[in-house]
Design an enzyme around this catalytic site. Structure first.
Site, PDB file in Angstrom:
ATOM      1  N   TRP A 121      30.328  21.169 -61.366  1.00  0.00           N
ATOM      2  CA  TRP A 121      29.678  22.197 -60.549  1.00  0.00           C
ATOM      3  C   TRP A 121      28.303  21.733 -60.086  1.00  0.00           C
ATOM      4  CZ3 TRP A 121      33.318  24.968 -58.872  1.00  0.00           C
ATOM      5  CH2 TRP A 121      34.421  25.270 -59.684  1.00  0.00           C
ATOM      6  N   ASP A 138      21.449  27.015 -62.111  1.00  0.00           N
ATOM      7  CA  ASP A 138      22.764  27.642 -62.118  1.00  0.00           C
ATOM      8  C   ASP A 138      23.113  27.882 -63.575  1.00  0.00           C
ATOM      9  OD1 ASP A 138      25.410  28.368 -62.104  1.00  0.00           O
ATOM     10  OD2 ASP A 138      26.148  26.562 -61.109  1.00  0.00           O
ATOM     11  N   LYS A 144      31.724  34.722 -66.702  1.00  0.00           N
ATOM     12  CA  LYS A 144      31.734  34.071 -68.014  1.00  0.00           C
ATOM     13  C   LYS A 144      31.145  34.998 -69.083  1.00  0.00           C
ATOM     14  CE  LYS A 144      32.369  30.193 -65.529  1.00  0.00           C
ATOM     15  NZ  LYS A 144      33.608  29.419 -65.429  1.00  0.00           N
TER      16      LYS A 144
END
Length: 364
Positions: free
Chosen positions: A103, A176, A200
């Site tokens: 990511w 992030d 999450k």
């Protein structure tokens, strides 16, 4: 099949059971209004309360000062990969990125569409099995970067930063935090911008939490289409368009659950205990092996393999049959991944380790 099994999915991940049970009620009737949360106007008094409580509980949990905006937007963290440089990577400037996982790599790729990127460090050459040390990081000279971006937890490869990068003074720090947000205490004042997909640790997919310092926000471009402008989202209080009202509600309920749990410090201790149980077992046997350097192990996503990799499909199949779901590793790396987000119960980890021991006895 039992009513609930243990959900090790990397995302959307396990949610707190009290939140799900409250949502069952509030889908039917929110605040005794006779209308469910999904049916309320996003500009009505009932949703005003939902949004205000979510923001306040978020501030309370992390001690977020008033000079930070708390926003809820759509598009997932992946849209933020583009929106961040679109808003803040001005012409002639460079953005520093730490490439520590898939990511993070995608964030780099998106930023390169909008301006100059300095990859200050990367662990890609070693398949992202570690976090590059401070002395391996080469930031933009003179501390003149538009911002420095890092991914605090790397979901696919199972690594995690244990502290914020020590970047040049004055450079805005951007994170992030999608897969470890509010899993432990965080000093928000060290950051200019934090974004986190909710699926999450905070709620369902389809909603993103933004924590944005006002002075950094004021440097954003003014000429963007409204839906891609952080300034517009801040000015309109997360309601420039009809927001994901149910997603915001669920995130707000998760904040309340975190507060009732004892806050971020209590949650950090809980997560450390869970991770220790599984890592201690991985370290005690030669049947399984962890895939990352121990100093950089994630508490959220434990990645591991069988020494005999031919057994891995059997392991996942038997684990699923035993009530442990979502353990297959990401398609890009294989193996297994046990994602143990905030709401994952410690008893589930203990039972899983017993399953691992039994599997080893059977298949050794």
């Amino acid at each position: 099949m039992p009513d609930r099994i243990f959900n090790f999915s990397a995302g959307p991940g396990v949610m707190p059971e009290p939140v799900l049970k409250q949502a069952q009620h509030d889908l039917w009737n929110l605040f005794d209004t006779g209308i469910g949360i999904c049916e309320h106007s996003h500009r009505g008094k009932a949703f005003d309360r939902v949004l205000a409580e979510a923001e306040q509980d978020c501030r309370d949990l992390a001690g977020i000062p008033k000079n930070y905006h708390i926003l809820f937007v759509q598009g997932g963290a992946s849209l933020q990969f583009a929106m961040l440089p679109m808003n803040f990577l001005h012409e002639g400037k460079t953005a520093d990125y730490l490439n520590t996982g898939e990511w993070a790599r995608r964030a780099v790729k998106e930023a390169q569409r909008f301006g100059k990127v300095n990859e200050a460090a990367s662990s890609e050459a070693k398949n992202y099995t570690y976090i590059p040390a401070e002395n391996e990081r080469k930031y933009t000279r003179g501390g003149d970067a538009a911002y420095c971006h890092f991914t605090s937890n790397n979901t696919i490869f199972g690594t995690q930063f244990t502290e914020e990068p020590r970047i040049p003074s004055g450079v805005p720090l951007v994170c992030d935090a999608s897969s470890d947000i509010f899993s432990k205490p965080i000093d928000v004042t060290k950051y200019a911008f934090i974004y986190a997909g909710a699926q999450k640790n905070l709620g369902p997919s389809g909603i993103v939490l933004l924590i944005v310092r006002d002075d950094f926000l004021q440097t954003a471009r003014e000429d963007l289409t409204p839906m891609l402008s952080y300034k517009v989202h801040a000015k309109d209080g997360s309601r420039h368009n009809t927001p994901n009202t149910f997603g915001i509600y669920l995130v707000g309920q998760t904040f309340k659950w975190l507060k009732s749990f004892g806050g971020l410090r209590a949650m950090s201790e809980h997560n450390a205990r869970k991770a220790k149980i599984l890592y201690d077992h991985l370290d005690s046997t030669d049947f399984f092996r962890g895939t990352v350097e121990p100093k950089d192990r994630s508490q959220m996503n434990v990645t591991f393999r069988c020494r005999n990799e031919a057994l891995e499909d059997t392991f996942v199949k038997e684990a699923t049959a035993a009530g442990f779901d979502g353990l297959k590793g990401h398609r890009s790396v294989g193996g297994m991944r046990a994602s143990m987000y905030n709401a994952f119960p410690i008893d589930g980890v203990r039972q899983f380790v017993e399953f691992m021991k039994n599997f080893e006895r059977t298949h050794r």
